[in-house]
Design an enzyme around this catalytic site. Structure first.
Site, short mmCIF file in Angstrom:
data_model
loop_
_atom_site.label_atom_id
_atom_site.label_comp_id
_atom_site.label_asym_id
_atom_site.label_seq_id
_atom_site.Cartn_x
_atom_site.Cartn_y
_atom_site.Cartn_z
N ASP A 89 0.56 18.41 18.11
CA ASP A 89 1.35 19.34 17.29
C ASP A 89 0.62 20.68 17.15
O ASP A 89 1.14 21.62 16.55
CB ASP A 89 1.72 18.73 15.93
CG ASP A 89 0.52 18.34 15.09
OD1 ASP A 89 -0.63 18.51 15.55
OD2 ASP A 89 0.73 17.87 13.95
N SER A 90 -0.56 20.78 17.78
CA SER A 90 -1.22 22.09 17.91
C SER A 90 -0.32 23.05 18.69
O SER A 90 -0.56 24.26 18.68
CB SER A 90 -2.57 21.95 18.63
OG SER A 90 -2.44 21.21 19.83
N ASP A 141 2.01 13.52 19.36
CA ASP A 141 1.74 13.58 17.92
C ASP A 141 3.01 13.33 17.11
O ASP A 141 4.07 13.89 17.41
CB ASP A 141 1.21 14.98 17.55
CG ASP A 141 -0.30 15.02 17.45
OD1 ASP A 141 -0.92 13.95 17.31
OD2 ASP A 141 -0.85 16.13 17.50
N LYS A 172 0.31 9.48 17.99
CA LYS A 172 -0.87 9.71 17.13
C LYS A 172 -0.40 10.16 15.76
O LYS A 172 0.57 10.93 15.65
CB LYS A 172 -1.78 10.77 17.77
CG LYS A 172 -2.97 11.16 16.89
CD LYS A 172 -4.04 11.93 17.66
CE LYS A 172 -3.73 13.40 17.84
NZ LYS A 172 -3.58 14.16 16.58
N GLU A 218 -2.04 11.15 11.57
CA GLU A 218 -3.23 11.54 10.82
C GLU A 218 -3.36 10.70 9.55
O GLU A 218 -2.36 10.40 8.89
CB GLU A 218 -3.15 13.03 10.45
CG GLU A 218 -3.10 13.92 11.68
CD GLU A 218 -3.04 15.41 11.35
OE1 GLU A 218 -3.16 15.78 10.17
OE2 GLU A 218 -2.87 16.19 12.30
N GLU A 254 -12.18 14.37 14.31
CA GLU A 254 -12.20 15.84 14.44
C GLU A 254 -13.03 16.47 13.33
O GLU A 254 -12.86 16.15 12.15
CB GLU A 254 -10.76 16.39 14.38
CG GLU A 254 -10.73 17.92 14.50
CD GLU A 254 -9.34 18.49 14.74
OE1 GLU A 254 -8.37 17.72 14.88
OE2 GLU A 254 -9.24 19.74 14.78
O1 KIV Z 1 -2.68 18.61 17.97
C1 KIV Z 1 -3.75 18.53 18.60
O2 KIV Z 1 -3.95 19.23 19.62
C2 KIV Z 1 -4.75 17.59 18.14
C3 KIV Z 1 -6.09 17.62 18.81
C4 KIV Z 1 -6.81 18.85 18.55
C5 KIV Z 1 -6.88 16.41 18.49
O3 KIV Z 1 -4.49 16.84 17.27
#
Ligand code: KIV
Length: 288
Positions: free
Chosen positions: A51-52, A90, A120, A122, A189
């Site tokens: 989600d970056s 994510d 993934k 959090e 992280e």
């Molecule tokens: O969203 C992302 O890119 C991440 C990584 C930096 C681990 O969660």
């Protein structure tokens, strides 16, 4: 035969085996088909559709604006063109925080519509029920602890975490709780390297570090960061393996100059026909 064609698909069980064998796991982010295709032809184990993308692709200050629709769309762009890498998507902010049912449905969409092999999320002990239920649905779940970007407001910014013994112990317990709930891997992280090493030694599942030192089972970086595509962004945890921002500026600058001086397009970039016969002129190069 290319390397990617020769390589068999990386899977959740094969990543667990990599940990047992002591083979470091390589993960990078991708959000689009162009980069995903390139990465798939490299010797990379996992792609994270992170989600970056809210920051890298959409220009936001954080990841909180990213929706499940965005994640499904970008995950599909990546999985459409990849053959060997293991694609993790994510779960975006608010797609799993309210209750486990939301999380299972959102994870199901990332797999069914996005084509992801895993998701993934959090958080630690507070996410145990969600992780357990998603894993029971047959979807591999990766945890994410430490500097979890979806909690940026609670942290007061993107700050390193677990910097005292109480928060370090809590992170250690969170990691064990995720493993016990059925997570198959966990991202660590922005935490001290010694803590990441301790967690890695204790867990049977792989740890993937970012800003967490060399003691993890694998590493992840944002693709644009490792390529140096944003020369304004140089945090301590990023190593640039190329300086592409400058390369892009030079290439686009050359193109602009050649358009203005009418050097581009040259004869070989154009075609012509004899309008009487319909035949192509001799200098014509076939169009792509
Ligand atoms: O969203 C992302 O890119 C991440 C990584 C930096 C681990 O969660």
């Amino acid at each position: 035969m290319t390397k990617s064609a020769a390589r068999s698909r990386i899977t959740a069980p094969s990543l667990l085996q990599q940990k047992r064998d002591g083979t470091p796991i390589v993960m990078v982010t991708a959000y689009d088909a162009t980069f995903a295709r390139l990465i798939d032809s490299c010797d990379v184990d996992m792609v994270l559709v992170g989600d970056s993308l809210g920051m890298v692709m959409q220009g936001h200050q954080h990841t909180l604006e990213v929706t499940l629709e965005h994640m499904v769309y970008h995950t599909r762009c990546v999985t459409r063109v990849t053959k060997s890498v293991h694609v993790v998507a994510d779960l975006p902010f608010m797609s799993y925080q309210v209750n486990a049912e939301d999380g299972i449905r959102a994870a199901g969409r990332l797999v069914q519509e996005g084509g992801a092999a895993a998701v993934k999320l959090e958080g630690g002990e507070s996410r145990v029920e969600t992780v357990r239920r998603i894993a029971e649905a047959g979807i591999p779940v990766m945890g994410h602890l430490g500097l979890t970007p979806q909690s940026v407001h609670a942290f007061g910014g993107f700050r390193a975490q677990a910097r005292d013994s109480a928060t370090a112990d809590r992170l250690f317990r969170d990691a064990l709780a995720l493993q016990h709930a059925g997570a198959y891997a966990v991202v660590l992280e922005g935490i001290p390297a010694s803590l990441a090493e301790r967690v890695t030694a204790e867990l049977e599942i792989p740890t993937i570090g970012i800003g967490a030192g060399v003691g993890c089972d694998g590493q992840v970086l944002v693709m644009q960061d490792l390529l140096g595509l944003d020369d304004q962004f140089q945090p301590r945890f990023v190593k640039r393996y190329a300086q592409l921002a400058q390369t892009v500026r030079e290439a686009v600058g050359s193109y602009a100059a050649e358009v203005r001086t009418r050097q581009f397009p040259a004869e070989q970039h154009a075609f012509d026909v004899d309008l009487e016969s319909g035949r192509a002129s001799s200098h014509v190069k076939p169009a792509r």
